[in-house]
Design a protein around this motif. Structure first.
Motif, PDB file in Angstrom:
ATOM      1  N   MET A   1      35.385  69.007 -75.665  1.00 33.51           N
ATOM      2  CA  MET A   1      35.252  70.132 -74.732  1.00 33.51           C
ATOM      3  C   MET A   1      34.822  69.658 -73.338  1.00 33.51           C
ATOM      4  SD  MET A   1      35.774  73.332 -74.624  1.00 33.51           S
ATOM      5  CE  MET A   1      35.481  74.682 -73.503  1.00 33.51           C
ATOM      6  N   LYS A   2      33.949  68.634 -73.319  1.00 28.89           N
ATOM      7  CA  LYS A   2      33.496  68.111 -72.034  1.00 28.89           C
ATOM      8  C   LYS A   2      34.662  67.552 -71.229  1.00 28.89           C
ATOM      9  CE  LYS A   2      28.792  66.926 -73.550  1.00 28.89           C
ATOM     10  NZ  LYS A   2      27.807  65.841 -73.692  1.00 28.89           N
ATOM     11  N   LYS A   3      35.585  66.885 -71.922  1.00 28.59           N
ATOM     12  CA  LYS A   3      36.738  66.315 -71.233  1.00 28.59           C
ATOM     13  C   LYS A   3      37.607  67.409 -70.633  1.00 28.59           C
ATOM     14  CE  LYS A   3      37.103  62.050 -73.972  1.00 28.59           C
ATOM     15  NZ  LYS A   3      37.981  61.255 -74.858  1.00 28.59           N
ATOM     16  N   ILE A   4      37.746  68.518 -71.345  1.00 27.53           N
ATOM     17  CA  ILE A   4      38.557  69.632 -70.847  1.00 27.53           C
ATOM     18  C   ILE A   4      37.920  70.227 -69.586  1.00 27.53           C
ATOM     19  CG2 ILE A   4      39.422  71.943 -71.378  1.00 27.53           C
ATOM     20  CD1 ILE A   4      39.595  71.114 -74.299  1.00 27.53           C
ATOM     21  N   ILE A   5      36.587  70.377 -69.616  1.00 30.76           N
ATOM     22  CA  ILE A   5      35.878  70.932 -68.460  1.00 30.76           C
ATOM     23  C   ILE A   5      36.012  70.018 -67.245  1.00 30.76           C
ATOM     24  CG2 ILE A   5      33.601  71.558 -67.560  1.00 30.76           C
ATOM     25  CD1 ILE A   5      32.840  72.441 -70.376  1.00 30.76           C
ATOM     26  N   PHE A   6      35.813  68.723 -67.455  1.00 32.38           N
ATOM     27  CA  PHE A   6      35.955  67.765 -66.352  1.00 32.38           C
ATOM     28  C   PHE A   6      37.393  67.730 -65.840  1.00 32.38           C
ATOM     29  CE2 PHE A   6      32.006  65.462 -67.849  1.00 32.38           C
ATOM     30  CZ  PHE A   6      31.299  65.692 -66.684  1.00 32.38           C
ATOM     31  N   ARG A   7      38.357  67.817 -66.756  1.00 34.86           N
ATOM     32  CA  ARG A   7      39.757  67.797 -66.364  1.00 34.86           C
ATOM     33  C   ARG A   7      40.111  69.023 -65.531  1.00 34.86           C
ATOM     34  NH1 ARG A   7      42.082  67.843 -71.169  1.00 34.86           N
ATOM     35  NH2 ARG A   7      41.644  65.630 -71.498  1.00 34.86           N
ATOM     36  N   LYS A   8      39.562  70.174 -65.924  1.00 36.60           N
ATOM     37  CA  LYS A   8      39.803  71.408 -65.159  1.00 36.60           C
ATOM     38  C   LYS A   8      39.192  71.316 -63.768  1.00 36.60           C
ATOM     39  CE  LYS A   8      40.682  75.905 -64.600  1.00 36.60           C
ATOM     40  NZ  LYS A   8      39.898  76.213 -63.415  1.00 36.60           N
ATOM     41  N   PHE A   9      37.977  70.787 -63.670  1.00 39.77           N
ATOM     42  CA  PHE A   9      37.325  70.629 -62.373  1.00 39.77           C
ATOM     43  C   PHE A   9      38.111  69.663 -61.490  1.00 39.77           C
ATOM     44  CE2 PHE A   9      34.292  68.724 -59.434  1.00 39.77           C
ATOM     45  CZ  PHE A   9      33.646  69.848 -58.922  1.00 39.77           C
ATOM     46  N   LEU A  10      38.556  68.566 -62.082  1.00 33.14           N
ATOM     47  CA  LEU A  10      39.331  67.577 -61.329  1.00 33.14           C
ATOM     48  C   LEU A  10      40.650  68.156 -60.856  1.00 33.14           C
ATOM     49  CD1 LEU A  10      39.727  64.668 -60.334  1.00 33.14           C
ATOM     50  CD2 LEU A  10      40.669  64.112 -62.592  1.00 33.14           C
ATOM     51  N   PHE A  11      41.311  68.928 -61.726  1.00 32.37           N
ATOM     52  CA  PHE A  11      42.596  69.531 -61.351  1.00 32.37           C
ATOM     53  C   PHE A  11      42.421  70.487 -60.177  1.00 32.37           C
ATOM     54  CE2 PHE A  11      45.538  73.124 -61.645  1.00 32.37           C
ATOM     55  CZ  PHE A  11      46.758  72.461 -61.566  1.00 32.37           C
ATOM     56  N   ASP A  12      41.409  71.350 -60.238  1.00 34.27           N
ATOM     57  CA  ASP A  12      41.170  72.307 -59.149  1.00 34.27           C
ATOM     58  C   ASP A  12      40.824  71.583 -57.854  1.00 34.27           C
ATOM     59  OD1 ASP A  12      41.642  74.386 -60.875  1.00 34.27           O
ATOM     60  OD2 ASP A  12      39.525  74.781 -61.286  1.00 34.27           O
ATOM     61  N   TYR A  13      40.031  70.550 -57.981  1.00 34.32           N
ATOM     62  CA  TYR A  13      39.602  69.786 -56.802  1.00 34.32           C
ATOM     63  C   TYR A  13      40.784  69.080 -56.136  1.00 34.32           C
ATOM     64  CZ  TYR A  13      37.477  65.813 -54.321  1.00 34.32           C
ATOM     65  OH  TYR A  13      37.140  64.856 -53.391  1.00 34.32           O
ATOM     66  N   LEU A  14      41.530  68.294 -56.916  1.00 40.99           N
ATOM     67  CA  LEU A  14      42.651  67.536 -56.359  1.00 40.99           C
ATOM     68  C   LEU A  14      43.788  68.446 -55.915  1.00 40.99           C
ATOM     69  CD1 LEU A  14      42.859  64.419 -58.717  1.00 40.99           C
ATOM     70  CD2 LEU A  14      41.776  64.620 -56.475  1.00 40.99           C
ATOM     71  N   ASN A  15      43.997  69.545 -56.635  1.00 38.99           N
ATOM     72  CA  ASN A  15      45.058  70.476 -56.263  1.00 38.99           C
ATOM     73  C   ASN A  15      44.772  71.088 -54.892  1.00 38.99           C
ATOM     74  OD1 ASN A  15      47.484  72.020 -56.856  1.00 38.99           O
ATOM     75  ND2 ASN A  15      46.132  73.785 -57.116  1.00 38.99           N
ATOM     76  N   PHE A  16      43.542  71.556 -54.709  1.00 35.14           N
ATOM     77  CA  PHE A  16      43.158  72.126 -53.414  1.00 35.14           C
ATOM     78  C   PHE A  16      43.191  71.054 -52.327  1.00 35.14           C
ATOM     79  CE2 PHE A  16      40.174  73.376 -50.118  1.00 35.14           C
ATOM     80  CZ  PHE A  16      40.507  74.706 -49.894  1.00 35.14           C
TER      81      PHE A  16
END
Length: 378
Positions: A1-16
């Motif tokens: 679950m931690k990996k999913i949360i970090f992946r979501k944060f990274l995706f939002d960050y890099l996407n923006f």
């Protein structure tokens, strides 16, 4: 679950970040491209030369705004997560605040490496290629770069002036000065003239004038009622020397190694590398600073942006923290860009200046480490 949360944060960050970077760079590049129209209109170059030259300046534009867009993106995404109560998921699933700091720090290291690659290889090569493009390009639109009551020296060794230019391209009271070998010159003046093409060869057709030629300690004057002046195989007057910012990074480093001979403790000169001399040493240091040291501020501003997680939005000091964090990040970015003026010829002073981002990085990280460990104990 931690990996999913970090992946979501990274995706939002890099996407923006990517959207903001490309959008901002494109807007700035469009304004610059308008200024580059002079290359085609004033100098009479082909449309394809203008387009390619403009595109080659896009990497430079991107590199200049890279660090600010990166800081703003992380600042915005972190604030958004806090205001939407999404950061609570991190803490509820056992993710410590220092874990998030470590995650952002690792990502910033990768972005720093990319920025160094962009500054050190892509931008200099693009700038050098753009300069070569102008140097090798031919002046095609001769009728465009001639303006009334304006001297034009776009073509190497040739100066053209006309008192008046009609809407149909007719030129009145023409003056042409052409530089010849051994300091000799040729001056031609005519009452009227007009550009035309004979095949693919541009010709300036002149009427009622004279040509004065200086050579061999004598002057000849030949009058004419009609004369054709060929503009074929003429080179552009664009500067052909390589600027320091257009030099390859490997040559910059080799130049420093050759100029500073540490074993013999004396300064030498390398004639094999252009611009590699003692007089240009400060510019070489400045260019190295811009390419290799300024990107190191990326982890610094990333740590500053993530300082927003120190407090939650329920804390009455949270808005104050947002303002202070943004101002500190903006000041550090401004400092990183302006301190290039402080780069000098003195090696020791430059080493101290180059060490500042490392000092800030370590200090900020230790501050957050101490802060979060203190909160955890409480």
């Amino acid at each position: 679950m931690k990996k999913i949360i970090f992946r979501k944060f990274l995706f939002d960050y890099l996407n923006f970040f990517l959207i903001a970077l490309i959008s901002s760079a494109t807007v700035i590049w469009v304004f610059q491209a308008v200024n580059f129209l002079d290359i085609m209109i004033e100098d009479g170059r082909d449309y394809l030369v203008y387009i390619e030259y403009s595109l080659l300046n896009f990497p430079k534009t991107t590199s200049r705004i890279f660090i600010f867009v990166l800081f703003f993106s992380l600042y915005y995404v972190t604030t958004k997560y806090e205001l939407n109560n999404e950061l609570i998921l991190f803490w509820n699933f056992g993710i410590n605040k220092i874990n998030l700091v470590n995650f952002i720090f690792k990502i910033s290291i990768f972005l720093m490496i990319f920025q160094i690659f962009l500054n050190s290889f892509i931008v200099p090569n693009a700038q050098n290629h753009a300069k070569s493009l102008l140097k090798k390009s031919e002046v095609n639109f001769f009728d465009n770069f001639i303006k009334g009551k304006k001297f034009n020296d776009t073509i190497k060794g040739l100066t053209i002036y006309t008192e008046e230019k009609g809407k149909n391209g007719d030129l009145k009271n023409l003056y042409i000065k052409r530089e010849l070998e051994n300091g000799q010159f040729q001056i031609t003046y005519a009452k009227t003239g007009k550009f035309k093409l004979i095949g693919n060869i541009p010709i300036l057709e002149m009427n009622n004038g004279a040509t004065i030629t200086s050579g061999n300690n004598s002057v000849t004057n030949i009058s004419f009622s009609k004369s054709d002046f060929s503009l074929a195989n003429l080179k552009s007057n664009t500067a052909t020397y390589i600027k320091t910012q257009e030099m390859h990074s490997t040559k910059l480093i080799k130049c420093l190694q050759n100029i500073y001979n540490f074993t013999e403790k004396k300064i030498i000169k390398n004639d094999k590398i252009k611009n590699c001399n003692i007089e240009n040493i400060s510019n070489i240091f400045k260019e190295i600073y811009k390419r290799f040291i300024v990107p190191i501020y990326i982890p610094v501003v990333s740590i500053i942006a993530i300082m927003l997680i120190i407090l939650s939005k329920e804390n009455h000091k949270y808005q104050k923290l947002r303002i202070i964090t943004f101002l500190i990040g903006f000041f550090v970015i401004l400092f990183s860009e302006t301190t290039s003026r402080l780069v000098s010829k003195n090696l020791l002073e430059n080493i101290l200046l180059f060490s500042i981002p490392f000092f800030l990085m370590i200090s900020l990280y230790l501050f957050l480490l101490f802060k979060f460990n203190k909160i955890k104990k409480i």
